[in-house]
Design a protein around this motif. Sequence first.
Motif, PDB file in Angstrom:
ATOM      1  N   ILE A 399     -60.775  52.224 -95.558  1.00 32.14           N
ATOM      2  CA  ILE A 399     -60.359  52.562 -94.202  1.00 32.14           C
ATOM      3  C   ILE A 399     -59.500  53.816 -94.249  1.00 32.14           C
ATOM      4  CG2 ILE A 399     -59.175  51.752 -92.129  1.00 32.14           C
ATOM      5  CD1 ILE A 399     -61.645  50.117 -92.837  1.00 32.14           C
ATOM      6  N   ARG A 400     -59.780  54.740 -93.334  1.00 35.37           N
ATOM      7  CA  ARG A 400     -58.973  55.954 -93.227  1.00 35.37           C
ATOM      8  C   ARG A 400     -58.397  56.034 -91.820  1.00 35.37           C
ATOM      9  NH1 ARG A 400     -63.474  58.218 -96.320  1.00 35.37           N
ATOM     10  NH2 ARG A 400     -62.749  58.680 -98.448  1.00 35.37           N
ATOM     11  N   GLU A 401     -57.099  56.203 -91.739  1.00 30.77           N
ATOM     12  CA  GLU A 401     -56.426  56.271 -90.444  1.00 30.77           C
ATOM     13  C   GLU A 401     -55.574  57.533 -90.359  1.00 30.77           C
ATOM     14  OE1 GLU A 401     -54.146  52.722 -90.221  1.00 30.77           O
ATOM     15  OE2 GLU A 401     -55.846  51.443 -89.638  1.00 30.77           O
ATOM     16  N   SER A 402     -55.602  58.188 -89.204  1.00 28.56           N
ATOM     17  CA  SER A 402     -54.752  59.355 -88.984  1.00 28.56           C
ATOM     18  C   SER A 402     -53.296  58.926 -88.908  1.00 28.56           C
ATOM     19  CB  SER A 402     -55.157  60.060 -87.692  1.00 28.56           C
ATOM     20  OG  SER A 402     -56.458  60.587 -87.791  1.00 28.56           O
ATOM     21  N   ILE A 403     -52.426  59.732 -89.476  1.00 21.52           N
ATOM     22  CA  ILE A 403     -50.993  59.449 -89.454  1.00 21.52           C
ATOM     23  C   ILE A 403     -50.379  60.175 -88.255  1.00 21.52           C
ATOM     24  CG2 ILE A 403     -48.820  59.647 -90.721  1.00 21.52           C
ATOM     25  CD1 ILE A 403     -50.465  59.722 -93.303  1.00 21.52           C
ATOM     26  N   PRO A 404     -49.855  59.436 -87.285  1.00 24.76           N
ATOM     27  CA  PRO A 404     -49.267  60.085 -86.096  1.00 24.76           C
ATOM     28  C   PRO A 404     -48.148  61.049 -86.482  1.00 24.76           C
ATOM     29  CG  PRO A 404     -49.506  57.709 -85.765  1.00 24.76           C
ATOM     30  CD  PRO A 404     -49.772  57.962 -87.216  1.00 24.76           C
ATOM     31  N   GLY A 405     -48.088  62.152 -85.751  1.00 26.55           N
ATOM     32  CA  GLY A 405     -47.034  63.129 -85.985  1.00 26.55           C
ATOM     33  C   GLY A 405     -47.333  64.138 -87.070  1.00 26.55           C
ATOM     34  N   THR A 406     -48.527  64.058 -87.684  1.00 23.54           N
ATOM     35  CA  THR A 406     -48.875  65.006 -88.761  1.00 23.54           C
ATOM     36  C   THR A 406     -49.899  66.038 -88.303  1.00 23.54           C
ATOM     37  OG1 THR A 406     -50.651  63.583 -89.610  1.00 23.54           O
ATOM     38  CG2 THR A 406     -48.419  63.246 -90.504  1.00 23.54           C
ATOM     39  N   GLU A 407     -50.138  66.114 -86.988  1.00 18.76           N
ATOM     40  CA  GLU A 407     -51.152  67.039 -86.488  1.00 18.76           C
ATOM     41  C   GLU A 407     -50.761  68.499 -86.776  1.00 18.76           C
ATOM     42  OE1 GLU A 407     -49.764  64.668 -84.712  1.00 18.76           O
ATOM     43  OE2 GLU A 407     -51.383  63.226 -84.308  1.00 18.76           O
ATOM     44  N   THR A 408     -51.757  69.276 -87.159  1.00 14.83           N
ATOM     45  CA  THR A 408     -51.565  70.701 -87.452  1.00 14.83           C
ATOM     46  C   THR A 408     -52.729  71.478 -86.856  1.00 14.83           C
ATOM     47  OG1 THR A 408     -50.476  70.154 -89.556  1.00 14.83           O
ATOM     48  CG2 THR A 408     -51.251  72.421 -89.285  1.00 14.83           C
ATOM     49  N   VAL A 409     -52.440  72.669 -86.346  1.00 14.85           N
ATOM     50  CA  VAL A 409     -53.485  73.552 -85.833  1.00 14.85           C
ATOM     51  C   VAL A 409     -53.600  74.757 -86.764  1.00 14.85           C
ATOM     52  CG1 VAL A 409     -54.236  74.995 -83.912  1.00 14.85           C
ATOM     53  CG2 VAL A 409     -53.140  72.794 -83.450  1.00 14.85           C
ATOM     54  N   TRP A 410     -54.819  74.987 -87.264  1.00 14.54           N
ATOM     55  CA  TRP A 410     -55.081  76.056 -88.217  1.00 14.54           C
ATOM     56  C   TRP A 410     -55.955  77.117 -87.558  1.00 14.54           C
ATOM     57  CZ3 TRP A 410     -53.341  74.713 -93.310  1.00 14.54           C
ATOM     58  CH2 TRP A 410     -53.059  73.359 -93.502  1.00 14.54           C
ATOM     59  N   ASN A 411     -55.623  78.374 -87.737  1.00 23.35           N
ATOM     60  CA  ASN A 411     -56.474  79.455 -87.249  1.00 23.35           C
ATOM     61  C   ASN A 411     -57.810  79.427 -87.987  1.00 23.35           C
ATOM     62  OD1 ASN A 411     -54.494  80.433 -85.499  1.00 23.35           O
ATOM     63  ND2 ASN A 411     -53.634  81.800 -87.050  1.00 23.35           N
ATOM     64  N   ALA A 412     -58.890  79.615 -87.251  1.00 24.67           N
ATOM     65  CA  ALA A 412     -60.214  79.569 -87.871  1.00 24.67           C
ATOM     66  C   ALA A 412     -61.201  80.399 -87.061  1.00 24.67           C
ATOM     67  CB  ALA A 412     -60.704  78.136 -87.985  1.00 24.67           C
ATOM     68  N   ASP A 413     -61.804  81.382 -87.705  1.00 24.88           N
ATOM     69  CA  ASP A 413     -62.895  82.148 -87.101  1.00 24.88           C
ATOM     70  C   ASP A 413     -64.252  81.640 -87.579  1.00 24.88           C
ATOM     71  OD1 ASP A 413     -61.057  84.084 -85.872  1.00 24.88           O
ATOM     72  OD2 ASP A 413     -60.708  84.729 -87.947  1.00 24.88           O
ATOM     73  N   VAL A 414     -64.249  81.055 -88.782  1.00 30.38           N
ATOM     74  CA  VAL A 414     -65.468  80.481 -89.354  1.00 30.38           C
ATOM     75  C   VAL A 414     -65.105  79.137 -89.970  1.00 30.38           C
ATOM     76  CG1 VAL A 414     -67.263  80.708 -91.107  1.00 30.38           C
ATOM     77  CG2 VAL A 414     -66.509  82.728 -89.842  1.00 30.38           C
ATOM     78  N   VAL A 415     -65.908  78.119 -89.662  1.00 30.36           N
ATOM     79  CA  VAL A 415     -65.726  76.791 -90.246  1.00 30.36           C
ATOM     80  C   VAL A 415     -67.017  76.422 -90.988  1.00 30.36           C
ATOM     81  CG1 VAL A 415     -65.299  74.349 -89.828  1.00 30.36           C
ATOM     82  CG2 VAL A 415     -64.155  76.078 -88.421  1.00 30.36           C
ATOM     83  N   LEU A 416     -66.882  75.985 -92.231  1.00 35.91           N
ATOM     84  CA  LEU A 416     -68.026  75.620 -93.057  1.00 35.91           C
ATOM     85  C   LEU A 416     -67.962  74.133 -93.379  1.00 35.91           C
ATOM     86  CD1 LEU A 416     -67.854  78.705 -95.442  1.00 35.91           C
ATOM     87  CD2 LEU A 416     -69.322  78.408 -93.436  1.00 35.91           C
ATOM     88  N   LEU A 417     -69.008  73.407 -92.988  1.00 33.91           N
ATOM     89  CA  LEU A 417     -69.059  71.953 -93.180  1.00 33.91           C
ATOM     90  C   LEU A 417     -69.770  71.630 -94.486  1.00 33.91           C
ATOM     91  CD1 LEU A 417     -70.040  70.845 -89.555  1.00 33.91           C
ATOM     92  CD2 LEU A 417     -67.756  71.178 -90.519  1.00 33.91           C
ATOM     93  N   ALA A 418     -69.022  71.091 -95.441  1.00 35.70           N
ATOM     94  CA  ALA A 418     -69.557  70.750 -96.759  1.00 35.70           C
ATOM     95  C   ALA A 418     -69.201  69.301 -97.075  1.00 35.70           C
ATOM     96  CB  ALA A 418     -68.999  71.694 -97.815  1.00 35.70           C
ATOM     97  N   ILE A 419     -69.698  68.391 -96.244  1.00 35.34           N
ATOM     98  CA  ILE A 419     -69.306  66.981 -96.349  1.00 35.34           C
ATOM     99  C   ILE A 419     -70.467  66.083 -96.768  1.00 35.34           C
ATOM    100  CG2 ILE A 419     -67.328  67.118 -94.804  1.00 35.34           C
ATOM    101  CD1 ILE A 419     -69.083  66.234 -92.518  1.00 35.34           C
ATOM    102  N   GLY A 420     -71.445  66.679 -97.474  1.00 34.65           N
ATOM    103  CA  GLY A 420     -72.504  65.867 -98.036  1.00 34.65           C
ATOM    104  C   GLY A 420     -73.805  65.934 -97.254  1.00 34.65           C
TER     105      GLY A 420
END
Length: 490
Positions: A399-420
């Motif tokens: 089980i994977r759960e998001s931890i409240p209060g740890t949200e971060t916004v990252w600048n991104a012009d290109v996103v590459l999906l390499a998740i299998g």
Amino acid sequence: MGKITGFMDYKRGSLDYRDPKERVKDWKEIALLPSEEKLKEQASRCMDCAVPFCQNGSEIAGMTTGCPVYNLIPEWNDLVYKGDWKRAYERLHRTNPFPEFTGRACPAPCEAGCIASLVEDSVTIKNIERAIIDRAFDEGWVQPRIPTQRTGKKVAVIGSGPAGLASASELNQFGHSVTVFERSDRIGGLLTYGIPKMKIEQHVVDRRVKLLKAEGIEFRTNMEVGKQITVQQLLSEYDAVILCIGSTRPRDLKIPGRELQGIHFAMDYLHANTKSLLDSNLQDGNFISTEGKNVIVIGGGDTATDCISTAVRQNCKSLIQFDIYAKRPFSRDIDNPWPQYPIIHKVDSGQEEATTMFGRDPRAYSTSALEFIGDDNGRVVAVKSSEIHSYKNEKGEKIRESIPGTETVWNADVVLLAIGFEGPEQQLLNQLGIATNHRTNIAVSKGDYATNQPGVFSAGDARRGQSLIVWAIQEGKEAALECHDYIMNK
């Protein structure tokens, strides 16, 4: 063994790499082999262990340990130590048809099973394997093996990746006439368009393909079965078919903002870059450029690392890698004992290059993307993420759960999906009437390569799911043997 105490006398010597500051300026291979003296010294570390776990590939705790192609590792290590390189090549080629590929792109599960790692560090098996085959080519020992007799039987192999090439090679040696169909413009599949050239330069692939052609195998590029040649033609013209079409359907990340421009699957990115590189040395502009852009790579495996290496060479502005796992320990945990594959912290070539260029390891650990953020033109400009907590419930499910209060916004012009990947493409399978399993891989009986359609076999990632290059080669060999038995008994 030639030197019983070698593993105590000498420390493990790692593979030499070109300086990251220099190698990111080109697409040439990054790995440099040690001197012959050093290689012989490293080979001497192969101990007289009686039961060599290194040469028997198996899966323990869901991970591969040992060599799936059953390389006779202690034997050729001993021969290298004694300076008998030609016999070492003969022993290596007895089990592995393409050691120049595995010696460059395999993650070396053989080293995970090396008993010397119980005392010190494992033997550098992968480096020695590459050194043997590179020397064999240089010395002219690698020659075409042309069958002396032909059976009159014809086999079609669909796909020219490592599984397809292994199947074709074995069937050709049995004396069958083999035709390999490849929908791309070049032979090699994953070896050509999936693995960047700084890991396997194209001349290494082309050299082997030239040998296979000389041995009598026919290659037909730009030929997609079901389009350029019909399924009916295929089944009527050939005595058997082997499907080596890979696991090419990328796993998607369906979160808000996925429709934004600038978000790409990793293999689309890598394939386009390599094709442009081979076609025009990147002068045609037919690739996804990250030059001057903020790049985020989502995924923690080899494909993600390849994206990092490619983006760095394209002169990206910044680079971050989301890794869903926590940072691994520097040594084995108690629940990861030998001979399991070691789950420890590693810095791959891509991370080393990014660290050199940007001053920090690009990885953000225990991090998962929550949302893609776009501008008024529909282009991605940022990714919102959070840290995650992973645990197993009472059923043993992760089980994977998001931890409240740890949200971060990252600048991104290109996103590459390499998740299998989610299995092979289904169109051809539907046309052939091939049954699939619950994972949408080609369905076969356990330990078997025959599909539900008589005379149609499968090997590699299309059968077992996304896996290692060395498993693809072994599956190609085993499927060829099963196909040969079918043809001759028909």
